[in-house]
Motif scaffolding. Structure first.
Motif, PDB file in Angstrom:
ATOM      1  N   TYR A   1      19.779  -8.795  -2.109  1.00  0.00           N
ATOM      2  CA  TYR A   1      18.792  -7.761  -1.767  1.00  0.00           C
ATOM      3  C   TYR A   1      17.426  -8.387  -1.522  1.00  0.00           C
ATOM      4  CZ  TYR A   1      16.002  -3.463  -2.146  1.00  0.00           C
ATOM      5  OH  TYR A   1      15.152  -2.412  -1.913  1.00  0.00           O
ATOM      6  N   CYS A   2      16.799  -7.998  -0.408  1.00  0.00           N
ATOM      7  CA  CYS A   2      15.422  -8.409  -0.132  1.00  0.00           C
ATOM      8  C   CYS A   2      14.650  -7.225   0.443  1.00  0.00           C
ATOM      9  CB  CYS A   2      15.376  -9.562   0.874  1.00  0.00           C
ATOM     10  SG  CYS A   2      15.757 -11.186   0.177  1.00  0.00           S
ATOM     11  N   MET A   3      13.424  -7.076  -0.024  1.00  0.00           N
ATOM     12  CA  MET A   3      12.520  -6.061   0.487  1.00  0.00           C
ATOM     13  C   MET A   3      11.427  -6.783   1.287  1.00  0.00           C
ATOM     14  SD  MET A   3      10.440  -3.247  -1.796  1.00  0.00           S
ATOM     15  CE  MET A   3      11.899  -2.910  -2.788  1.00  0.00           C
TER      16      MET A   3
ATOM     17  N   ARG B   1       0.814  -1.215   0.000  1.00  0.00           N
ATOM     18  CA  ARG B   1       0.000   0.000   0.000  1.00  0.00           C
ATOM     19  C   ARG B   1       0.853   1.275   0.000  1.00  0.00           C
ATOM     20  NH1 ARG B   1      -3.588  -0.352   5.260  1.00  0.00           N
ATOM     21  NH2 ARG B   1      -4.295   1.679   4.518  1.00  0.00           N
ATOM     22  N   LYS B   2       2.002   1.250   0.669  1.00  0.00           N
ATOM     23  CA  LYS B   2       2.861   2.439   0.705  1.00  0.00           C
ATOM     24  C   LYS B   2       3.432   2.770  -0.659  1.00  0.00           C
ATOM     25  CE  LYS B   2       4.517   3.241   5.384  1.00  0.00           C
ATOM     26  NZ  LYS B   2       5.733   3.440   6.211  1.00  0.00           N
TER      27      LYS B   2
ATOM     28  N   PRO C   1      13.491   2.246   3.549  1.00  0.00           N
ATOM     29  CA  PRO C   1      14.574   2.373   4.526  1.00  0.00           C
ATOM     30  C   PRO C   1      15.317   1.055   4.710  1.00  0.00           C
ATOM     31  CG  PRO C   1      12.456   2.257   5.636  1.00  0.00           C
ATOM     32  CD  PRO C   1      12.171   2.368   4.178  1.00  0.00           C
ATOM     33  N   ILE C   2      16.555   1.138   5.180  1.00  0.00           N
ATOM     34  CA  ILE C   2      17.378  -0.053   5.394  1.00  0.00           C
ATOM     35  C   ILE C   2      17.291  -0.464   6.858  1.00  0.00           C
ATOM     36  CG2 ILE C   2      19.671  -1.050   5.147  1.00  0.00           C
ATOM     37  CD1 ILE C   2      18.272  -0.096   2.527  1.00  0.00           C
TER      38      ILE C   2
ATOM     39  N   ILE D   1       7.358  -1.172   5.009  1.00  0.00           N
ATOM     40  CA  ILE D   1       8.165  -1.838   3.997  1.00  0.00           C
ATOM     41  C   ILE D   1       9.607  -1.383   4.168  1.00  0.00           C
ATOM     42  CG2 ILE D   1       7.556  -0.044   2.300  1.00  0.00           C
ATOM     43  CD1 ILE D   1       7.730  -2.204   0.132  1.00  0.00           C
ATOM     44  N   TYR D   2      10.552  -2.321   4.123  1.00  0.00           N
ATOM     45  CA  TYR D   2      11.962  -1.993   4.335  1.00  0.00           C
ATOM     46  C   TYR D   2      12.825  -3.020   3.623  1.00  0.00           C
ATOM     47  CZ  TYR D   2      11.060  -5.427   8.037  1.00  0.00           C
ATOM     48  OH  TYR D   2      10.656  -6.539   8.742  1.00  0.00           O
TER      49      TYR D   2
END
Length: 256
Positions: A102-104, A47-48, A133-134, A111-112
């Motif tokens: 890399y993973c979100m 949603r973000k 953001p990390i 969400i990060y």
């Protein structure tokens, strides 16, 4: 079919062209709304990733199926949710400790990512999205994660070893990881129950691999002209390319 009571739209490649809403798509969606049709997203996005886009306030969606069906909501009410099980999350966290890919991570309202990646960040920005953001991937152990997004050509071992998950590709070398058995149609069904709709009363429009289940199960389905062949084969009708008034022509076909 008769005039559908509801339409479920994929976003990227269907309603949005490289993150932007074509004027003809906006016109079509607003026309459908005026005809009294309920309108929903059915997207792989969090949603973000769409609520902050400039076009979002102009589209009168009635509900949102997000993260490929793992999380569905209307306004601030959750209609359906199924998080990835903790065993799988623990496995991912442990894997990342020695394999820094890399993973979100996508939670209900957050969400990060686990690391910086200039190429992925550039892609986010090109689509009008914020760079996440990390955070330490161990953060994912403390809450419910509904989807993990990852990228790469050489991540087959990671994907094949991942326990109790469903994996779908929405673009070349781009992967969404959701709970086992989850797809957009699974997330749509509770929305239908909430609004008192039957599958045969709704239409679905999409362009990618993660749209196939909803196209196969909706009462009527439309594939975008820019969609992959598998999607076109699963649909009742193929509209034009998104950049050639694809959504407008789809709505004309459905509603006249």
């Amino acid at each position: 079919m008769n005039t559908p009571k509801a339409i479920f739209f994929d976003l990227d490649g269907t309603v949005l062209s490289t993150g932007k809403l074509p004027d003809s798509a906006k016109e079509a969606i607003n026309y459908a709304k005026k005809k009294g049709v309920l309108l929903f997203t059915a997207t792989g996005r969090h949603r973000k990733e769409f609520e902050n886009m400039p076009w979002f306030p102009d589209i009168p969606f009635d509900g949102f199926v997000t993260m490929n069906g793992a999380y569905s909501f209307i306004t601030n009410k959750t209609i359906y949710k199924k998080p990835i099980n903790k065993e799988a999350i623990s496995w991912v966290v442990e894997y990342l400790a020695s394999n820094p890919m890399y993973c979100m991570f996508c939670e209900a309202k957050d969400i990060y990512a686990n690391k910086e990646d200039e190429i992925i960040n550039a892609g986010q920005i090109a689509y009008g999205l914020r760079v996440p953001p990390i955070r330490d991937p161990k953060t994912a152990l403390n809450g419910d994660v509904f989807q993990i997004v990852t990228f790469g050509k050489d991540i087959g071992d990671f994907l094949h070893q991942l326990p109790s998950c469903t994996i779908t590709s929405w673009n070349e070398n781009c992967y969404d990881i959701v709970p086992e058995g989850i797809n957009k149609w699974v997330g749509i069904l509770p929305m239908l129950d909430h609004f008192g709709l039957k599958p045969e009363e709704v239409a679905a429009i999409g362009d990618g691999e993660n749209d196939i289940e909803m196209l196969e199960n909706a009462g009527y389905s439309i594939a975008m002209g820019n969609g992959i062949n598998k999607v076109k084969q699963a649909a009742n009708y193929v509209t034009t390319h998104i950049d050639d008034d694809g959504i407008l022509n789809a709505i004309k076909h459905l509603l006249g």
